[in-house]
Structure formats: C-alpha cells, structure tokens
Design a protein around this motif. Sequence first.
Motif, PDB file in Angstrom:
ATOM      1  N   UNK A 115       0.853  -1.191   0.000  1.00 55.61           N
ATOM      2  CA  UNK A 115       0.000   0.000   0.000  1.00 55.61           C
ATOM      3  C   UNK A 115       0.882   1.230   0.000  1.00 55.61           C
ATOM      4  N   UNK A 116       0.399   2.312  -0.622  1.00 53.18           N
ATOM      5  CA  UNK A 116       1.122   3.583  -0.635  1.00 53.18           C
ATOM      6  C   UNK A 116       0.120   4.716  -0.790  1.00 53.18           C
ATOM      7  N   UNK A 117       0.585   5.924  -0.480  1.00 59.29           N
ATOM      8  CA  UNK A 117      -0.251   7.101  -0.668  1.00 59.29           C
ATOM      9  C   UNK A 117       0.033   7.708  -2.036  1.00 59.29           C
ATOM     10  N   UNK A 118      -0.998   8.216  -2.710  1.00 61.81           N
ATOM     11  CA  UNK A 118      -0.743   8.832  -4.030  1.00 61.81           C
ATOM     12  C   UNK A 118       0.057  10.123  -3.892  1.00 61.81           C
ATOM     13  N   UNK A 119       0.791  10.454  -4.952  1.00 61.85           N
ATOM     14  CA  UNK A 119       1.565  11.691  -4.951  1.00 61.85           C
ATOM     15  C   UNK A 119       0.658  12.830  -5.418  1.00 61.85           C
ATOM     16  N   UNK A 120       0.954  14.084  -5.076  1.00 60.59           N
ATOM     17  CA  UNK A 120       0.145  15.225  -5.545  1.00 60.59           C
ATOM     18  C   UNK A 120       0.176  15.311  -7.072  1.00 60.59           C
ATOM     19  N   UNK A 121      -0.952  15.683  -7.649  1.00 61.03           N
ATOM     20  CA  UNK A 121      -1.048  15.715  -9.114  1.00 61.03           C
ATOM     21  C   UNK A 121      -0.061  16.693  -9.717  1.00 61.03           C
ATOM     22  N   UNK A 122       0.181  17.839  -9.050  1.00 64.41           N
ATOM     23  CA  UNK A 122       1.096  18.827  -9.624  1.00 64.41           C
ATOM     24  C   UNK A 122       2.527  18.292  -9.690  1.00 64.41           C
ATOM     25  N   UNK A 123       2.875  17.427  -8.754  1.00 65.72           N
ATOM     26  CA  UNK A 123       4.254  16.922  -8.740  1.00 65.72           C
ATOM     27  C   UNK A 123       4.478  15.870  -9.826  1.00 65.72           C
ATOM     28  N   UNK A 124       3.384  15.348 -10.432  1.00 65.49           N
ATOM     29  CA  UNK A 124       3.553  14.322 -11.473  1.00 65.49           C
ATOM     30  C   UNK A 124       4.136  14.932 -12.738  1.00 65.49           C
ATOM     31  N   UNK A 125       3.764  16.174 -13.051  1.00 67.54           N
ATOM     32  CA  UNK A 125       4.292  16.909 -14.219  1.00 67.54           C
ATOM     33  C   UNK A 125       4.126  16.124 -15.533  1.00 67.54           C
ATOM     34  N   UNK A 126       2.987  15.517 -15.689  1.00 70.32           N
ATOM     35  CA  UNK A 126       2.710  14.760 -16.908  1.00 70.32           C
ATOM     36  C   UNK A 126       1.471  13.907 -16.722  1.00 70.32           C
ATOM     37  N   UNK A 127       1.180  13.113 -17.738  1.00 72.98           N
ATOM     38  CA  UNK A 127       0.046  12.191 -17.666  1.00 72.98           C
ATOM     39  C   UNK A 127       0.419  11.025 -16.764  1.00 72.98           C
TER      40      UNK A 127
END
Length: 1192
Positions: free
Chosen positions: A846-858
Amino acid sequence: MQLKIMPKKKRLSAGRVPLILFLCQMISALEVPLDPKLLEDLVQPPTITQQSPKDYIIDPRENIVIQCEAKGKPPPSFSWTRNGTHFDIDKDLLVTMKPDSGTLIINIMSEGKVEIYEGVYQCTARNERGAAISNNIVVRPSRSPLWTKEKLEPIILQNGQPLVLPCRPPVGLPSPIIFWMDNSFQRLPQSERVSQGLNGDLYFSNVLPEDTREDYICYARFNHTQTIQQKQPISVKVISAKSSRERPPTFLTPEGNASNKEELRGNVLSLECIAEGLPTPVIYWIKEDGTLPINRTFYRNFQKTLQIIQVSEADSGNYQCIAKNALGAIHHTISVTVKAAPYWIMAPQNLVLSPGEDGTLICRANGIPKPRISWLLNGVPIEIAPDDPSRKIDGDTIIFSNVQERSSAVYQCNASNEYGYLLANAFVNVLAEPPRILTSVNTLYQIIANRPALLDCAVFGSPLPTIEWFKGAKGSALREDIYVLHENGTLEIPVAQKDSTGSYTCVARNKLGMAKNEVHLEIKDPTRIIKQPEYAIVQRGSTVSFECRVKHDHTLIPTVTWLKDNGELPNDGRFTVDKDHLVIVDVSDDDGGTYTCVANTTLDSVSASAVLSVVAPTPTPAPIYDVPNPPFDLELTNQLDKSVQLSWTPGDDNNSPITKFIIEYEDAMHEAGLWHHQTEVPGTQTTAQLKLSPYVNYSFRVMAENNLGRSLPSEASEQYLTKAAEPDKNPATVEGLGSEPDNLVITWKPLNGFESNGPGLQYKVSWRQRDGDDEWTSVVVANVSKYIVSGTPTFVPYLIKVQALNDMGFAPEPPVVMGHSGEDLPMVAPGNVHVNVVNSTLAEVHWDPVPLKSIRGHLQGYRIYYWKAQNSSKRNRRHIEKKILTFQGSKTHGMLPGLEPFSHYTLNVRVVNGKGEGPASPDRVFNTPEGVPSAPSSLKIVNPTLDSLTLEWDPPSHPNGILTEYTLKYQPINSTHELGPLVDLKIPANKTRWTLKNLNFSTRYKFYLYAQTSAGSGSQITEEAVTTVNEAGILPPDVGAGKAMASRQVDIATQGWFIGLMCAVALLILILLIVCFIRRNKGGKYPVKEKEDAHADPEIQPMKEDDGTFGEYSDAEDHKPLKKGSRTPSDRTVKKEDSDDSLVDYGEGVNGQFNEDGSFIGQYSGKKEKEPAEGNESSEAPSPVNAMNSFV
C-alpha cells in the motif's frame, strides 16, 4: 516576371501580380564553354592534349616520332629535355619539330643509329600564362635477338617418367610470346598431362610412347618487330616398359612447399602449379583466408594456372594449389602481396577564377606504399618558384585567396612511389571578362502543347554572371505556371500551354557589364488521329477501306503516309490513298498484314495501325456483340472558372446500345497519372457540364458502357488549368504534445495539392494557454506538418488551432483543439509505503498517491521494484536481480505474487508518467514466513547386506524455512508385488545418512523420504532396493521357503550343476516335441501321458495338479517372447525401470516353482496368459524355465 537561376533544380510558382523571375547561378569556379568564337578572344594557359606513352618502345626500322601536342591562348611554344638536360633540336640535323606542334620527328631511316636517341624525354609547352609539361617519356628501341647456338642431346626415358623441355628464350624488348610447334608449324597438342608453363617450358606429368618425336621446337614471337625466332629442335624418345610404377604427385614448378608472389594493383595476377605423377594429377586452387572472387577469377592451362584480373589489395593472402591423384595429394602455398603504383583519388582540375575570388587545387593519390606528393609551378619545383601571396600550400592542396591576374600559372602535381608516378597539369586562369551570351539572337522555339519547353541562355563571364529572365517587354505575369530553373541558365516550362507563347528575354550581369538576348516561344496544338483505322476481316476479291482522320495545328501542315508491315505500300493500282482513306480493291491473300497510318509535322508524329485478315468467301456471319469502342474527339468548351463543358463522339456500340458514359479526370499538376471519377451521364448524351475545383490542371477522358461491359478509356482531352482561390478547408488531425519539458509540438495532416486551391500553400498556427488570459500567439509556416513552440512551462494545457492559407487568402476559421506542453519526470516519491505479508509467497503493498502537480505529466501508474536479499557468497557471484511490477492508473495498492518463502525482501515504489519514473520511495523491508520444503535433492541406497540397507540423501534444494526433521517410511514388496506393512521413522534434520538394520534378506523394499519445517511436510522422494543373500546362494534355516523363493531362483541359475540339469531337461523336451510333431502330422493331438508311459522318467516329468498327467500339447501354440525387465545394478540400488524379469512374469504364474534340489513343481501348459502385475515388477533374475520356453 523575373526568374533567378538557383544552384539546384527547383520549382517556383508565380503570384497574382507581375513578377520578375530571377535566375542566379552559384558555381564555385568558372567553366569555359567550348565556343570557337569565345575561345578566340580568351587568354588561357597551356594544356597538354596529346603525348607519347611513358614507356615508349619504338621500331628501329622506322623514324622516331615523339608526340607532344598542347593548346592555349596565345598558342604555346615548345621545348624538350633529354635525360634531364635541354635538348637543342636545332643542332641535330636528324631532328625536326612539326609546325605549330611540339611533336619531334627523328629521321633515322636515312642515317643515324637508333641507340643514340635512347633516353628520357620531356616536353614543355609555354605561353605568357604559364608552362605545362609532359610525362617523362622513356624511348627504347625494340629488340628481337636470336637464340644462342647450342647442341641439344636426344632425351631418352622410360614410359611414365616426368619430363621438362626447357625453352629459355632470348631476352627481348618487349618480352616475346612463347609457343611450341613441330617442323610442319603445327602447334603441339596440350592436355592435363602435357602443358606449357608461364616461363615457356614444356612440362610432361608423365610420358607415353606417342610422345616420341624429334621436332619439339620452341618459338619466340616478338610482336613489335613482327619477327619469330626458333630454338633448335629437341628429340625425345620414350622407351616402353612392361609396367610403369604408379606414384603420388610431386611439383615440377614451383619448388618446395611455399613461395612468394608480388603483383601490382590493376594487373593480372597469374599463379601456376604444375605437378608430375602417375596417373596424371589434377590441380585444385583455394584461398586459405577467404574465397576467390567470382567474377574476376579464371582458370587457364587445364587448371594449372589461376588468374585474377584487376587485382586489388583485397586479393593479398595465401593461395594454395593442390595436386591430387589416386595415390595421394600434395599442396603448395603461394603468399601473394599486392602493391600499387600511384593512382588518382582526385586529380587537380583547371581553375578559372575572376580577380578577388578564392579557389583550391586538390591532388590526392593512393598507392602501396603511400605515394609522395610534390608540386611544381610552370615546370619548376614550387619550393624555388617565385612567391605568390595569394597561394598557400597545405600538403596535397593549394589554397588560393584573393587572386589577381598575375596569379595565372600552370601547376603540376607529381605523385610517386617505387612502382611508378603520376603527373597532372592544372592551370589557374584569372580572367576579368564581361558577360557574353552564346545563345543565338531571336531564336524561335516551337513546342507542342503540354510538352516541356526549354529556353536556352548559355552565358560566359568572369566574375560569374547572374542571369535574369523576363517575359514580354514589360514583364507581364505568366498565369501562375510552374518553372524549372537549371544551373546552365536554361528556363524550363514543364507543361507548356497556349498562354506560354511570347517573347522571353535573358539578361546576364556581372560587375564588368551586362548582356541580353531575346528568344521567342510558340505553342502548337498536338497532332492527333481522331479516327483510327480498324481491324478488318474481308473476303478475297472484295474491297476494304481504312480511315485515318487527323486533327492538327492550323499553322502546321501534316503529311499522312500509309505503311504495310512497316514498309512502303505495294506499287499496285489496286491501292488508292486520298485525304483520309486507304482503299484496296480486289483484295488478295498477299494483301493481309498490318497497315499503319503515320501523320507527321515538323514538330511531332503520331501513328495508328490496323490488321487486315483475308479469308475465303463465307456466308454472312452473325452479328458480333461486344463492349463499346472508346469515345473519341473530346473537346472542351464554355471554359469558366469553376466549370467547363465536355463533348465527345461515341465509338461503335458493337450491336449493344450504350447505356451510360463515365467521365474521369486527371490532375497533371498535383497527381499526374492518377485518374479519378468525375461524373456519369446517360448513354444518349454526348456532352456534360462539369464542376471544377480551383487551381487544378484538368484532363478528362470518357468511357462508354453497355450491357456487355465497359469500353477502354478514350484519349485524354486537352488540359485546362482553373484559376486559384483561397482554401476551403483546414488541415485535419491537429494535435499538441510536447517532446521536451519546455516545448509544445503542434502537428497536423497537411492538405494535398488538390485541396490547396492555389499556389503558396501555408499554415497559420495559433496557440495560447487554456487557463491563462494571454492572447493568441500565431505564426505562418510553410507547407509542413509540424511546428515546435519552445520555452513553454512544463505540462500545461494549451488551446491550439491551425488554419490553411495560400496566395489567394485564408481558409475558414478552424476549430480549437486542446494539447499539453512537454512532460518532465515526476518530482515526488509515493509516501507511507507499507507491506502486508499475506502468506509465504504473496504480499500486499500500500502507498499514498503523490500530488497531481508533482507528477508533471500524464499519470501512467505506479511501479514497484522489489528484490530478494542475497547472502555474501551469492552477492559475490551475481548481481542482485530486481523485479518490477507496474500498476496502471491511480491505484494505491498492489499484490506481489511469486515470492520465495522464508526470504528477506526489499522494495520501493515510484510514480510513472509519459516521460519516465519519478524518485523512489524509501526502501521497505519485509520477510516471508516459512513454507513447506521441496523434496530432498537425491536419494540412493548403498552398502546392501543380508539384513541392512544404508540410505544417503541430499537436503532439499529449496528448504523454504528451517528444517526440523526428516520422515522416512518404508515397506517390503513381495514377489506378487504386494506391499507389506509401512514402517515410519523420524530422523534428525542434520542427518543425511541412515542405516536400517534387521531387515529381511533377499527382500525388496520401497522407501519414502521427505523433509519438514514448522510449516509442514514437503514433497517426498521414493526409491527401492533389495537386501542380499549369502555367498552360497542358500538362505539361513530360519527363513521360510515362501519368502526365499525368488532369491533362490536367482542364485540357483548361476550354479553349474543346475545349468547341466536344465540342459538335459531341454533336450528331453525337444525330443518330446519332435515326436508330437510326427504324431500330429498323422492326425489329431498327441497326449503327453502316452509319452510318459513310453519313456518314464519321474525326475523330469512335471504333472498336472489335479490328475498328475501332462496336458495336451498343440503345435499351433504361439510362444510369447521374454519380456524385457530390469537388472540389479552393481551397487544394489534398485530402480523401478531396471527391475529384473521374474518367473511369475514369464512362467505359469504362482504355480511354477522349484524344489530345494532344483526339480520343477507344477504343470506345463502350451497356452498361457500373463497375469497383470501389481505394484512394481519383481527383482528376481531371469528364470531358466522362461529361457527353456523361449528355446522350445
């Protein structure tokens, strides 16, 4: 309009307003046209045009002519050197020089000796612009000396011996051609046995009696002087021997096992091997380190000579010739080295420059060894020549910069090595000349419409002139035609139309002046045959007419000629030719053939043919039904911007009415050669109003259709070019994706030529951020399919639109699509990673999702890297193998299957986008619990004794935990394959060997072994083995007879007394069978009891269990073969697939037994059925009874 000549062939389109087509030549150096009038005025350094060969062999019977011709302006003067010093021809009365030439003529016919004029000659041609020199010409007279007188003794030898007849010709110049003949000047026959070598000697691999003769004569032919010299005849006598002893091959030439050969690049490599032996050897060739070149390899002289033409460096290596006959083979290795005299890679070229220009002379040559490059200036080494500030020497290159007229000179490049030299002259001519147009004034070009038109403008000037083309006196527009612009100043109109007619002016300019020339272009209609002659079948004596109707330009006068079978018509009054017809009356069989109508004008020619078949008179044939003939005589009228009217003449309907016409079009400008459907009209209609698109060069054709099918297409109509208009559609498939973090790549599917609607097709590309307030940013690009916006933020949504435009205007407003700028690697790793171990082979992460802005892509998903920790010894042996699992989308958990029990694992998690992976999360460590172990790796039984067996095994390859103990189970197997009671033992985990005692001897046991961990029992491994008997083969007294039966059968069979007894029994049974056979032939079966009464022998007569008598024996009994069983291996370890044959398998079941003394108990039956075995096969040795059954 104005055209400029570009460096390479390009296409330009005209605009809506009057333009000037400007053609500008860009060439690195001038080329002087070979125009006589021009050459008369231009100053030019000397150039050697003709010279004698470097190695000049002369005929001493003729005058010596040493050639040296040169050109230049002013004409050059000539001088000569001989052997390096000046040759003063004025002082030698025998030497003259041809007028206006440097060619020497040495008159040795009247007086003088040729030897005086041997030497090295060199010619120099000089004028005010420089001096050119010839090669060093080595002059030598040819020589054809006589053979020295010698007394040749007759050669006598026995049949089968080898022989070499030497030639040794005198040394001549050039070397002579050698051949062997007899006194009658007949060439001596040659074969694999007898052949001439490269040195001229005649080789015999073995001699025969027919080789005896007295006139073996070697001749040397000197081609240069056309003389032949003859050696004294050689006499050979072969004595016939009773028998010639055969022998393996040996080489006559070359000697030894190896030799060397050197050859120059480009020459013919000739390798020779000649062997003697009896029988005659055969020669084979191979290349040790490669294959022989297929297209350059030839075999001569009955395979004894290998030739490779145009030899190169790649042909170096070891070549092996193999001589072979029935008694053996030998080989000889020839090491070939290819050298090379200098050869050009880039010879220097003449350079014509204008003052102030730059240029280079390049002299590059190669050879083996590498040639040395040296430069000369006007025949003098450049090191001692006057300095020139515009000249710089850099090895094989001379660089000129800012040249002036004084820089004109002739440079010589010499490339030499030990095998030869190359000499090249190249002049630098600095000229200052105003433009001159070499094309004739007011040249008239007449071109057929729709064909290319080439308007010449040949120009010379220094500096190189620029060329401008004008149409008409005031530079009128060219109606948007396309022009091809050539480097030589020629203007090409690929598809000349009627409106291309007019005057064209070519203007050439440089800084020294200007020149112009006007030419005229007329476009003529093509000549066409609108009604072609048709195939005809006529009867003898009738009349036939062929029609040929021609349509042509009204200014051209066509001539129509008729041919028969591509020749002239017969001179016969029956043939009549008028304007459109050929008429033949009273047709005969000879009139059959192909008749061709040829229409010629001064500009073009067309033809059409038809076949005439002459047949005997027949009744009127039934009408022929076929598809229509193609329409013809297509015309375009009412030509408007977006429509035109097409009319045509239908062809013959061939007795089936035409139902419709199909019209197709071709766009010669954009898709030449491709025809598209335009429309269809009813079969009663011969005109059609056609809708047209802008900026298309239309041609039309028509096909007719009836109930039987469709006709062939008609000839194409004349071309019609519609006016241009703005585009009516925008490009499709517009997308915006970034290829880098800071860009946006906008792509689209371009419009094709038909959709462009006009010249100058371009695209207006616009974009802005979706979530911002910025205005649209736009750029107009050429007819491409991609534009890259740089300097964008990373992964930001953009609104995009792409609009088409051309010289006429813009397309409608395009739709807006959304795209994204380029992605970058994610910046943040997933947090709060934890692992739940489900069982020994499965874990959940299990893990926590990363913030969408930090993904910097699809977001593509999350990727788990996990690996098993290795101990120190394993880490030294191999790299840690990491496994990867990717979970698509935004999942925040995943399962890890296929884990190994009782293992230490490490993992981390990374987020993935279209650019790649982000940073890894901190490593998380987890352990898998114990699992059940695998089976022990091996199990074997060693040291079998009477009552004990020792078991050895290897631990499981995958313990999957800490082993707690081993469980050993075993049970006996009796002779009927039944399993006995199961014994269960627990063995400590640290044991891999165990001895079982107090076992029954001569008994088969089956063993089961498995390991255990705290998780449970693992897989088992099984094995079987047999305890042994004592050395005498007799069991101890306390063992029951039933338990020892199989063992006693095995050991008794090896005793001598038992073998003798069995042989006696077999002999008696054989006698019994013979008697039975005889009785049976007399009829019926033979009762064995009668045999018992006649020959009573209680020791060998087995009885039936119920009445003590033999059963009846039938000679039809089919005896089954012995079944293959197993044997007990030497270490007494018994395996299932190797068990022995048993008496139970092959005898009479459980009833067949032996007593203690070896006598047989039970009954013998001719018909027996084998009982199915239960469990494993028994381990007893093959039974004597079975062997006896097989023997009988």
